[in-house]
Enzyme design. Structure first.
Site, PDB file in Angstrom:
ATOM      1  CG  HIS A   1      -1.851  -1.138   1.084  1.00 44.31           C
ATOM      2  ND1 HIS A   1      -2.725  -1.304   0.175  1.00 44.31           N
ATOM      3  CD2 HIS A   1      -2.269  -2.223   1.938  1.00 44.31           C
ATOM      4  CE1 HIS A   1      -3.634  -2.265   0.264  1.00 44.31           C
ATOM      5  NE2 HIS A   1      -3.287  -2.956   1.355  1.00 44.31           N
TER       6      HIS A   1
ATOM      7  NE  ARG B   1       2.051  -4.177   3.558  1.00 47.30           N
ATOM      8  CZ  ARG B   1       0.821  -3.817   4.210  1.00 47.30           C
ATOM      9  NH1 ARG B   1       0.338  -4.609   4.905  1.00 47.30           N
ATOM     10  NH2 ARG B   1       0.312  -2.497   3.750  1.00 47.30           N
TER      11      ARG B   1
ATOM     12  CD  GLU C   1      -3.347  -8.620   4.774  1.00 49.53           C
ATOM     13  OE1 GLU C   1      -4.022  -7.625   5.367  1.00 49.53           O
ATOM     14  OE2 GLU C   1      -2.912  -8.803   3.945  1.00 49.53           O
TER      15      GLU C   1
ATOM     16  CG  ASP D   1      -6.798  -5.865   3.876  1.00 56.77           C
ATOM     17  OD1 ASP D   1      -7.936  -5.556   3.341  1.00 56.77           O
ATOM     18  OD2 ASP D   1      -5.655  -5.736   3.614  1.00 56.77           O
TER      19      ASP D   1
HETATM   20 MG   LIG Z   1      -3.516  -5.519   4.435  1.00 60.18          MG
END
Ligand SMILES: [Mg+2]
Ligand SMILES: [Mg+2]
Ligand SMILES: [Mg+2]
Ligand SMILES: [Mg+2]
Ligand SMILES: [Mg+2]
Ligand SMILES: [Mg+2]
Lengths: 258, 258, 258, 258, 258, 258
Positions: free
Chosen positions: C48, C73, C148, C174
């Site tokens: 993200h 990530r 998640e 999430d």
């Molecule tokens: Mg997530």
């Protein structure tokens, strides 16, 4: 009526047409020039454009100069990049080579939040552009599947039944190539033209929007007249190359005597 | 005869003419497109182009696709950037706003090795492009002073006496502005046209090459016909913008009925 | 005891806690600021965050200013990018959306050398950071699967049995979204809080480390107190945005009279 | 009334005040965040900011997200970079260390077209942002000289007589340093505060606008109250660093027991 | 005979050998240095090199300085990136970890136009480099599958039967690792050497070209002598690191007394 | 004793010698490789290196991998860039072509805070690297003037009297060129060698540190032995080019028969 991300569906539902500016050059400067040129919508092409994520993000930012909806053609039907481009603020995704309903479902899954899909939450830039983004994303985000192979043509009706698609986008060159013709953005083979018409008809029946890739302004005009909702004027590289050639040819002409 | 860095002076001495491709877009991709378009010589514009050193270097590299001589217009008559661009492999420097003989001498000093000038040694990229670079740089490197103000016009003959200049380059828009006219690359004010002619005449008398900035292919053709050695087709941003507008207008036309 | 890549497991085995700095801004400058701010560990978010490979590499380099372990990530559970980030010098990988044991096995396969996995050899930067890298990579490299989604929650114990995982990382937003709640980094829905607790409990039973994504310093403190080994303070964009707003509000206040 | 480039002088002539967002981080992403934060005007700092031309251009593009006027503080009183930033679309130039009337004249010369100055014609991006740019640039372009040394303080009235200046901008830290005090953006030495007041008084007498650099929202509020037209909230790096430290401190706190 | 993209197969069919320059440093400058160093062919390594799409494109452009064929090792067997690199102008693709005939078929599908494959049409840069690109791409584009695991070794003959492969490329380090040895580009384990020989033999029988990754000039010489068509000299990072170490050691030596 | 920014003068005062790593390649990756190679000090060359501000900043960040002092050779004696590089965190400035005491005073003025100079306050990155930066900058910041022309040689003693200089740096190639010899980093003309010795002697008498640019490890060793405090091993481009050539030559050798 002006086309915006907020009114995307309403605009076309009202019978309006749109010309889509198409960017293949990896440059904020040319992106801004395209954005300021008066197109109704704008697309950054990460598939055949010479553009990767970081430049695409920068181009989307430079395109803030225009209120037009910003689309991205992703390089492939892969969830990572689809989600990244939506988080980066694109409100439309064009996905190449969606040939089967399963592929269409995978595309929807990557681009829609639960419960319709499995898009991961984290709209880092998108959330700053659009208030109340997550709640509104179902209507705000447009997902277009490219119908551009013989296989997709055969499966078009089943593909268009997949819930969560906003519409389809026709790639005439790949479609022609897949059907055994020369790949061209100015198709004239009857088989290709018929296939294009069939896709449009199916989209109308399925209640989906329909766009198409074009290689000239004349083809854009024709396709909009034929019934497509929007048509793309591609490509920036081609227009630039031809403009240079024309000016250079003029420069090499003997001047008129006076 | 093909124009190359090695034969730059001989080419024009033989009466040949050249069309110069002019790059303002900060992009390797558009630079390569320009380089492959068939221009006789190429220029990266660091003054009014949206281009700084690092991108200019990259553009020069991308222009390796063409054997044409690569010029750089530096942003200002400042020795640091002039030397950096020569080290980066440009064989021609165009310097804006050279208004006095002292300014011309400063330009020569920055761009010529001792004993003529004080250019610092370290041709990091240039030396890898041109064997025996330092010994040959006197003939290989071209230094052009822009004559583009009323002051420069008045001093033009003295400026052109400065040893080490290869030629002069006319900026019609700035020249017009300085003389009290609208700045334009399509000048038609008699005073401006006469000034352009006077500069060309002085260059011929001084034995210097002469180039000029043009806003269209037609003006290039006219200026070459008038006697300039080379003329630049500018700008890439302008040609791109106009090409987009023309195609978009065509796209918005109603298609012909058949 | 200071947390380092070499002592990563020992640090947590000894009961220490860590605050993880989390970077979404694609900038070496902000990455270095975060690295110098005193966090125990650091993460570049390619999912993200607005960050692609080349910038992530540069950020890892800028983070050399701190001896803290550097995590990445990755945007998706895809072997190409996982291997590239490890070669680039990350010693920890956080993988989003690991929902099944098969997905966990795929993640391990991409991040562990043979015989445990199939990571390809070529630790271009990693090998220069860590002497004897390949032999030590089993202990040096940390692989975290994000739990998640409702599906992952259901499969959590089977996922945690996959050999080669270092731990799990909880994405509360999430997870909430998947369970039918508003996505938020400040969860308060009992169902979400219970799910978080259940994941932590399973990790403890499986002997795995556990981290969690948090939207504020207060939540970090709470989650560490609750038993997580590390918690991430996210995001840099959010903190920057809020700091600007607070200062601007102060600037717009009428000053105190004196 | 909203502050725009077109109404810059009228806005302040009407007694309005402005808070100026100040960018030192070389990033389009943080630039856009600042642009969306609600500042009345925006500045890219090329002097003490970690920013060079190409990034500054990109930041100006990203700032299209806001209609606020975009300023640039140039690194030094050098004509090449001043002209490049105006061509890139900045409508305001802040020039550091203008200590004498001659330096002010040089600044005006570089930033104003003939006949007032000698700015070279070629507004590549500016011309696409502002219709009729050249004719309107006298009113559209704002030129601010920084008064920030003992020498400038002594010459302030003569500097302010230089035709073509829009206003002055106070740098409290450099001013303090030059007067023998600690450099700080939160000045409290009476001599420095008096000097600031004297500059403001002179600006009012000369009919010039006046801005000032501030290190906190509180100081902005105070300076606007004191009579400055605009005040800058600096710096983004500082606000980001402090926000990280505050959140990290909170994260390291023991959570409240419940 | 000089190796070019047009004559790639003919060159090797005639028994010629090639040394392949291998680039892991993400830099146009080092790419150009490699391109000018006299290698017969050139490869940008996007797998273990520190290089992503946008830099790889720039490196391909900088490599225009040499007429040698330009290859790219893609990061993984993924259609999106394979197609993007071909569109960017690479005429050769090296794909890591092709372990089964299905994986080889997927690779061919992504890199060959219909009817052999499903590569999408849009050769944005490739089409400008090679006239009549689409029609000629079957012969122009070279597709190499890496045989570098025990699994691939076992399936090598079936893999090599997949229509559309140009050849195989051996990765000795991964091959060794997969067979239970230390990963090294200077293999001496008999099992690894035998495996290398077996792959070469199979390639000869299948009528495919064969290349191999080497860690030194000596190994290149040996492998070419052993029968490989081309061998890569890797890596630029390694050669640079060793050259620095050698010069630094020399610098730290006591100078000879005179 | 390890050379650091904090102990720079003390290190040399104690008779220690230093080898300086010299970077001309515009790349964070090669910069980090150089930084990890064991040099005592490091320099980013913005004059003849292919490096501009933004890349130089990134290289300084990547060099955080080493505690060695980081120097920058600025492109020219221009205050804007000198101040920017110091703000970016360089603790040493090497300035080319300081030929007169006035030029030396200008250099000191730009690099020293008041009262000694007029450096503007705003150490954006430097302040985060060095606690109490402003107060300590007099001792922390090193300013070296290059003595590399006949003019500078003649004025060397007067130049070295300028307060605020830390030392001098010899450029043998420019010095040779200016004296009428071939420019080379391996000088053997007696006049050049005597000039180098004379500069060193003057520096010793003036109590200044002295460094010199060298083209090989052997020359570094000789110059340190001759009495220079530090000597630079240049250039990275040269070492890389020669290493490629040597390996390629080895690769083209017939292998030994066994
Ligand atoms: Mg997530
Ligand atoms: Mg297509
Ligand atoms: Mg001009
Ligand atoms: Mg200041
Ligand atoms: Mg391998
Ligand atoms: Mg020198």
């Amino acid at each position: 009526m002006r086309l915006t991300s907020d009114d995307f569906r309403a605009y076309f539902a009202a019978g309006n047409k749109a010309v889509n500016g198409w960017c293949c050059i990896p440059s904020m400067v040319t992106a801004e020039i395209v954005a300021r040129s008066g197109f109704d919508m704008l697309t950054v092409d990460m598939q055949h454009g010479l553009i990767d994520y970081q430049v695409a993000l920068a181009m989307l930012q430079a395109m803030s100069a225009s209120p037009a909806p910003k689309f991205v053609r992703i390089p492939w039907n892969e969830p990572g990049i689809a989600m990244k481009m939506l988080d980066a603020g694109a409100t439309g995704i064009v996905c190449p080579m969606v040939n089967t309903p399963d592929q269409a479902r995978a595309l929807v899954s990557a681009t829609r939040y639960a419960p319709l899909g499995t898009r991961s939450y984290g709209p880092t830039r998108a959330g700053s552009l659009h208030p109340d983004y997550v709640a509104r994303s179902g209507g705000l985000v447009q997902v277009f599947a490219m119908i551009e192979t013989a296989q997709a043509l055969a499966h078009r009706d089943a593909i268009m039944q997949v819930e969560g698609l906003s519409g389809v986008y026709v790639g005439p060159a790949d479609l022609g190539l897949s059907l055994g013709h020369e790949p061209t953005l100015q198709p004239d083979a009857p088989e290709v033209l018929e296939a294009i018409g069939a896709i449009l008809t199916s989209a109308r029946q399925a209640g989906l929007m329909a766009g198409i890739h074009c290689g000239s302004g004349a083809m854009v005009a024709n396709m909009l007249h034929q019934g497509f909702d929007f048509a793309s004027l591609s490509t920036d590289t081609g227009m630039f190359t031809r403009a240079l050639a024309a000016s250079l040819a003029e420069a090499r002409t003997r001047p008129e005597t006076t």
